[in-house]
Design a protein around this motif. Structure first.
Motif, PDB file in Angstrom:
ATOM      1  N   LYS A   1       0.810  -1.225   0.000  1.00  0.00           N
ATOM      2  CA  LYS A   1       0.000   0.000   0.000  1.00  0.00           C
ATOM      3  C   LYS A   1       0.841   1.272   0.000  1.00  0.00           C
ATOM      4  CE  LYS A   1      -4.312  -1.712   2.081  1.00  0.00           C
ATOM      5  NZ  LYS A   1      -4.040  -3.143   1.997  1.00  0.00           N
ATOM      6  N   TYR A   2       2.150   1.161   0.248  1.00  0.00           N
ATOM      7  CA  TYR A   2       3.011   2.342   0.249  1.00  0.00           C
ATOM      8  C   TYR A   2       3.238   2.832  -1.185  1.00  0.00           C
ATOM      9  CZ  TYR A   2       4.106   1.693   5.189  1.00  0.00           C
ATOM     10  OH  TYR A   2       4.017   1.575   6.557  1.00  0.00           O
ATOM     11  N   ASP A   3       3.494   4.124  -1.326  1.00  0.00           N
ATOM     12  CA  ASP A   3       3.777   4.680  -2.644  1.00  0.00           C
ATOM     13  C   ASP A   3       5.080   4.126  -3.203  1.00  0.00           C
ATOM     14  OD1 ASP A   3       1.545   6.485  -2.503  1.00  0.00           O
ATOM     15  OD2 ASP A   3       2.749   7.761  -1.182  1.00  0.00           O
ATOM     16  N   ILE A   4       6.068   4.017  -2.330  1.00  0.00           N
ATOM     17  CA  ILE A   4       7.421   3.623  -2.746  1.00  0.00           C
ATOM     18  C   ILE A   4       7.902   2.495  -1.848  1.00  0.00           C
ATOM     19  CG2 ILE A   4       9.814   4.417  -3.003  1.00  0.00           C
ATOM     20  CD1 ILE A   4       8.553   7.288  -3.299  1.00  0.00           C
ATOM     21  N   VAL A   5       8.185   1.351  -2.463  1.00  0.00           N
ATOM     22  CA  VAL A   5       8.678   0.181  -1.735  1.00  0.00           C
ATOM     23  C   VAL A   5      10.126  -0.056  -2.163  1.00  0.00           C
ATOM     24  CG1 VAL A   5       8.398  -2.274  -1.262  1.00  0.00           C
ATOM     25  CG2 VAL A   5       6.378  -0.834  -1.643  1.00  0.00           C
ATOM     26  N   ILE A   6      11.030   0.044  -1.200  1.00  0.00           N
ATOM     27  CA  ILE A   6      12.466  -0.105  -1.475  1.00  0.00           C
ATOM     28  C   ILE A   6      12.931  -1.454  -0.948  1.00  0.00           C
ATOM     29  CG2 ILE A   6      14.756   0.895  -1.129  1.00  0.00           C
ATOM     30  CD1 ILE A   6      13.356   3.570  -0.515  1.00  0.00           C
ATOM     31  N   ARG A   7      13.531  -2.246  -1.827  1.00  0.00           N
ATOM     32  CA  ARG A   7      14.058  -3.556  -1.431  1.00  0.00           C
ATOM     33  C   ARG A   7      15.563  -3.587  -1.606  1.00  0.00           C
ATOM     34  NH1 ARG A   7       9.586  -6.665  -0.577  1.00  0.00           N
ATOM     35  NH2 ARG A   7       7.724  -6.062  -1.769  1.00  0.00           N
ATOM     36  N   LEU A   8      16.181  -4.637  -1.069  1.00  0.00           N
ATOM     37  CA  LEU A   8      17.629  -4.664  -0.964  1.00  0.00           C
ATOM     38  C   LEU A   8      18.242  -5.903  -1.618  1.00  0.00           C
ATOM     39  CD1 LEU A   8      17.743  -3.781   2.836  1.00  0.00           C
ATOM     40  CD2 LEU A   8      17.765  -2.182   0.904  1.00  0.00           C
ATOM     41  N   ASN A   9      19.311  -5.673  -2.351  1.00  0.00           N
ATOM     42  CA  ASN A   9      20.157  -6.742  -2.864  1.00  0.00           C
ATOM     43  C   ASN A   9      19.350  -7.821  -3.580  1.00  0.00           C
ATOM     44  OD1 ASN A   9      22.457  -5.418  -1.765  1.00  0.00           O
ATOM     45  ND2 ASN A   9      21.932  -6.225   0.248  1.00  0.00           N
ATOM     46  N   ASN A  10      19.578  -9.076  -3.217  1.00  0.00           N
ATOM     47  CA  ASN A  10      18.910 -10.193  -3.894  1.00  0.00           C
ATOM     48  C   ASN A  10      17.726 -10.732  -3.104  1.00  0.00           C
ATOM     49  OD1 ASN A  10      20.643 -11.133  -1.885  1.00  0.00           O
ATOM     50  ND2 ASN A  10      20.882 -13.137  -2.843  1.00  0.00           N
ATOM     51  N   ALA A  11      17.189  -9.937  -2.173  1.00  0.00           N
ATOM     52  CA  ALA A  11      16.049 -10.396  -1.370  1.00  0.00           C
ATOM     53  C   ALA A  11      14.866 -10.714  -2.286  1.00  0.00           C
ATOM     54  CB  ALA A  11      15.654  -9.330  -0.352  1.00  0.00           C
ATOM     55  N   PRO A  12      14.379 -11.951  -2.263  1.00  0.00           N
ATOM     56  CA  PRO A  12      13.326 -12.354  -3.201  1.00  0.00           C
ATOM     57  C   PRO A  12      11.940 -11.888  -2.784  1.00  0.00           C
ATOM     58  CG  PRO A  12      13.909 -14.189  -1.781  1.00  0.00           C
ATOM     59  CD  PRO A  12      14.845 -13.066  -1.434  1.00  0.00           C
TER      60      PRO A  12
END
Length: 288
Positions: free
Chosen positions: A97-108
């Motif tokens: 539901k967030y506008d911007i979702v930031i993920r890291l490295n190779n996290a699936p």
């Protein structure tokens, strides 16, 4: 409730020399027409890498945040960590539901949607961590943000984008030799954010533009978020410190013992994140 400018106003009160007057990503115009007067090489500057950057940025040929994100009146962001506490969190629907979702490295994402969601706006990575599945773990419009820790990281990006002879030495782990992503989705994070994270948030000592210990990718993502977003929430950060057999990630069998070989200072980052939480600059969706 998202309040425009809230994170910036709170950060400015407690972080020395905090400012949003810095480009987020490196741009071709900064290197094509004239050579920037950068004092240091990566990770805090681009000295010595200008020619390679010109070639990489010419291929990527896009340096901005998409307009649909930039025009948001209030940017609600969540930085999704890779920590084991994401497992069985059931946060997937909330994260999406967030506008911007930031993920890291190779996290699936694939097979873990119930806990981590399926939306990926930006993925922060470096060469040795670029083993994500572009189709299953990202969306078609996901921005892939390279966090350059060393000049070889830019050289690696050049070789995979232009299909040149691959660089074999200088990496602590073999990076991918093929990166099946759209070049227009690639961005390179401004080294300013590495310097800010290291010196302003972690208090690392800098000698001739160099530091012995570099911030983690996750901490870099938080540093970026408090410069770009109006609301910053985090999830899945923090490691258990009492047992070497405790799992680290929500997606593999790595345990705490393996972190002994890491060059990162996790306890200092935990203190810094705790301070940001205490000052209400960021908020946590999981326990910390």
């Amino acid at each position: 409730m998202c309040i425009p400018g809230q994170v910036a106003s709170r950060a400015a009160l407690v972080i020395r020399n905090y400012s949003r007057d810095h480009p987020i990503f490196l741009e071709l115009s900064d290197y094509f027409w004239e050579t920037p007067q950068s004092k240091f090489p990566f990770p805090f500057g681009t000295k010595g890498s200008e020619d390679i950057l010109t070639q990489v940025l010419a291929v990527a040929n896009n340096f901005n945040i998409p307009h649909e994100i930039q025009r948001l009146p209030c940017k609600r962001c969540v930085v999704v960590g890779s920590g084991y506490r994401m497992k069985n969190s059931s946060l997937g629907d909330i994260i999406d539901k967030y506008d911007i979702v930031i993920r890291l490295n190779n996290a699936p994402v694939h097979k873990y949607e119930e806990d981590v969601g399926s939306k990926t706006t930006l993925r922060f990575f470096y060469p040795e961590s670029a083993f994500f599945d572009p189709v299953l773990d990202n969306n078609p419009d996901t921005l892939l943000v390279l966090v350059p820790f060393k000049s070889l990281d830019i050289q690696w990006l050049k070789t995979v984008l232009k299909n040149e002879i691959r660089v074999k030495k200088g990496f602590w782990k073999k990076p991918p030799i093929i990166l099946k992503v759209k070049s227009q989705n690639i961005r390179i994070l401004n080294p300013y954010f590495m310097e800010f994270a290291a010196t302003k948030l972690l208090g690392y000592v800098v000698t001739k533009g160099k530091i012995n210990t570099k911030p983690t990718t996750g901490f870099m993502a938080i540093s970026f978020a408090i410069h770009f977003c109006d609301m910053v929430h985090i999830a899945g950060f923090g490691y258990p410190s009492f047992d070497d057999t405790q799992p680290i990630h929500y997606y593999d069998k790595s345990i705490m013992k393996s972190l002994r070989r890491s060059s990162h200072k996790f306890p200092l980052e935990a203190i810094a994140i705790g301070n940001l939480l205490q000052k209400n600059i960021i908020q946590n969706l999981t326990y910390f």
